[in-house]
Design an enzyme around this catalytic site. Structure first.
Site, PDB file in Angstrom:
ATOM      1  N   ALA A 142       0.818  -1.213   0.000  1.00 56.46           N
ATOM      2  CA  ALA A 142       0.000   0.000   0.000  1.00 56.46           C
ATOM      3  C   ALA A 142       0.853   1.265   0.000  1.00 56.46           C
ATOM      4  CB  ALA A 142      -0.931  -0.013   1.212  1.00 56.46           C
ATOM      5  N   LYS A 193      -0.416 -17.092  -0.904  1.00 54.64           N
ATOM      6  CA  LYS A 193       0.897 -16.450  -0.755  1.00 54.64           C
ATOM      7  C   LYS A 193       1.078 -15.879   0.640  1.00 54.64           C
ATOM      8  CE  LYS A 193      -0.633 -11.985  -1.057  1.00 54.64           C
ATOM      9  NZ  LYS A 193      -0.241 -10.774  -0.312  1.00 54.64           N
ATOM     10  N   ASP A 246       3.141 -12.063  -6.679  1.00 56.90           N
ATOM     11  CA  ASP A 246       2.665 -11.725  -5.346  1.00 56.90           C
ATOM     12  C   ASP A 246       3.376 -12.554  -4.281  1.00 56.90           C
ATOM     13  OD1 ASP A 246       1.157 -10.239  -3.611  1.00 56.90           O
ATOM     14  OD2 ASP A 246      -0.786 -11.006  -4.246  1.00 56.90           O
ATOM     15  N   SER A 256       6.125  -6.624   4.181  1.00 55.79           N
ATOM     16  CA  SER A 256       5.143  -7.706   4.258  1.00 55.79           C
ATOM     17  C   SER A 256       4.777  -8.007   5.713  1.00 55.79           C
ATOM     18  CB  SER A 256       5.709  -8.974   3.605  1.00 55.79           C
ATOM     19  OG  SER A 256       4.903 -10.099   3.906  1.00 55.79           O
ATOM     20  N   GLU A 283      -3.306 -11.228   6.940  1.00 59.36           N
ATOM     21  CA  GLU A 283      -4.344 -12.159   6.491  1.00 59.36           C
ATOM     22  C   GLU A 283      -3.917 -13.623   6.581  1.00 59.36           C
ATOM     23  OE1 GLU A 283      -7.375 -11.699   5.884  1.00 59.36           O
ATOM     24  OE2 GLU A 283      -7.703  -9.630   5.293  1.00 59.36           O
TER      25      GLU A 283
END
Length: 333
Positions: A142, A193, A246, A256, A283
């Site tokens: 982001a 991923k 990704d 990350s 996530e």
């Protein structure tokens, strides 16, 4: 183009900021006070501090349905846990719509045995089958998108109109968008991923070396592909941005969150401590169990994912995780 981005988290805000350089964009925040504060401060101090909003970006709250009256595109920037509710609310929307979340839907603790989580597109088929919808995914942090650093994304949908709308909305400047009809493959890549990045973070945190990292990423890609093919995806998708791209970004990038979880676990932190220290959603922590359950229902072997699930559940100590993978029986690649 006029678009509404629902959800003022890091990713929704970043895409809204990027698109506002070319389009009329309204970023909707659930908390009205938060919306007012961001509109006044001209930045998202919680998720993207220090990155100023473009002048054209409007941050709003209130009635979402009223915002859609003159919009051309809707973007759902909410977490996976909120997707079902939003798709249900927007099931009669006639506008092209795309979600940004990655993962499988969590299964309630009291769900019957054998119940497994669904991909976002499968949730949409259940609760809003008439929606013209898709996903915007790919290797992207982001912060870099908000700063207009070069990024390539994938617009995936079975509907050409949705793919075209996403390309029109976001392709331009330093953001490149590729269209793909294989929404299942794109979503599987985005979900798996995150789990694999936890394993790679653990590998790096234990200083196992670059050989080990390369092996994990490569074998992780094989796991991802096996699950995707079992769900009807196309093999080529996993060699593209939403698969290999990704995975490499999330497994090796310092921004990350999922990789960071692995690093913190390797340092001896508990899962609760690691999650709390992030301040953001990782996530992979929440989707690892649902990824494995889906794989087991399809009889797909995913040993790295299985190890991550055991590690997160506390049934496998950190120092035994690598041994569990290396002790597997030899087999042909």
């Amino acid at each position: 183009m006029k678009m509404v981005v629902i959800g003022a988290g890091a990713w929704g805000t970043a895409l809204a900021m990027n698109a506002a350089a070319r389009h009329e964009v309204r970023l909707w925040a659930r908390d009205a006070a938060q919306a007012q504060a961001m509109q006044a401060q001209r930045e998202n101090t919680r998720y993207l501090p220090g990155i100023a909003f473009p002048p054209a970006l409007q941050v709003v709250g209130g009635d979402v349905q009223a915002l859609l009256a003159d919009a051309d595109l809707v973007i759902l920037g909410t977490p996976m846990a909120a997707l079902r509710g939003w798709l249900t609310e927007l099931r009669d929307c006639l506008l092209p719509l795309a979600w940004l979340c990655k993962g499988f839907e969590a299964v309630p603790a009291d769900a019957p045995a054998g119940t497994y989580g669904l991909l976002a597109s499968e949730v949409c088929a259940q609760v809003a089958p008439r929606l013209q919808a898709g996903v915007l995914s790919g290797p992207s942090f982001a912060q870099e998108v908000a700063r207009h650093q070069p990024t390539a994304l994938v617009a995936a949908s079975p509907h050409a109109a949705v793919r075209d709308a996403l390309v029109q909305a976001f392709h331009g400047g330093n953001l490149r968008v590729y269209a793909n009809a294989d929404i299942t493959g794109v979503e599987v890549g985005g979900a798996v991923k995150n789990v694999l990045a936890i394993a790679t973070g653990l590998c790096d945190g234990l200083a196992l070396g670059l050989n080990a990292r390369a092996a994990l990423i490569t074998r992780g890609l094989a796991e991802m592909t096996r699950l995707g093919l079992a769900l009807g995806a196309q093999a080529d998708t996993f060699m593209g941005l939403s698969g290999l791209g990704d995975l490499v970004l999330t497994a090796t990038g310092d921004l990350s969150r999922n990789r960071k979880i692995g690093l913190l676990l390797a340092q001896g932190q508990s899962l609760e401590q690691a999650v709390q220290s992030l301040g953001h959603v990782a996530e992979g922590v929440y989707s690892a169990r649902t990824v494995l359950a889906r794989a087991q229902a399809l009889r797909v072997q995913m040993p790295i994912t299985e190890t991550v699930v055991a590690l997160l559940a506390g049934t496998l100590p950190v120092h035994e995780a690598v041994q569990a993978l290396m002790a597997r029986e030899p087999r042909a690649e």
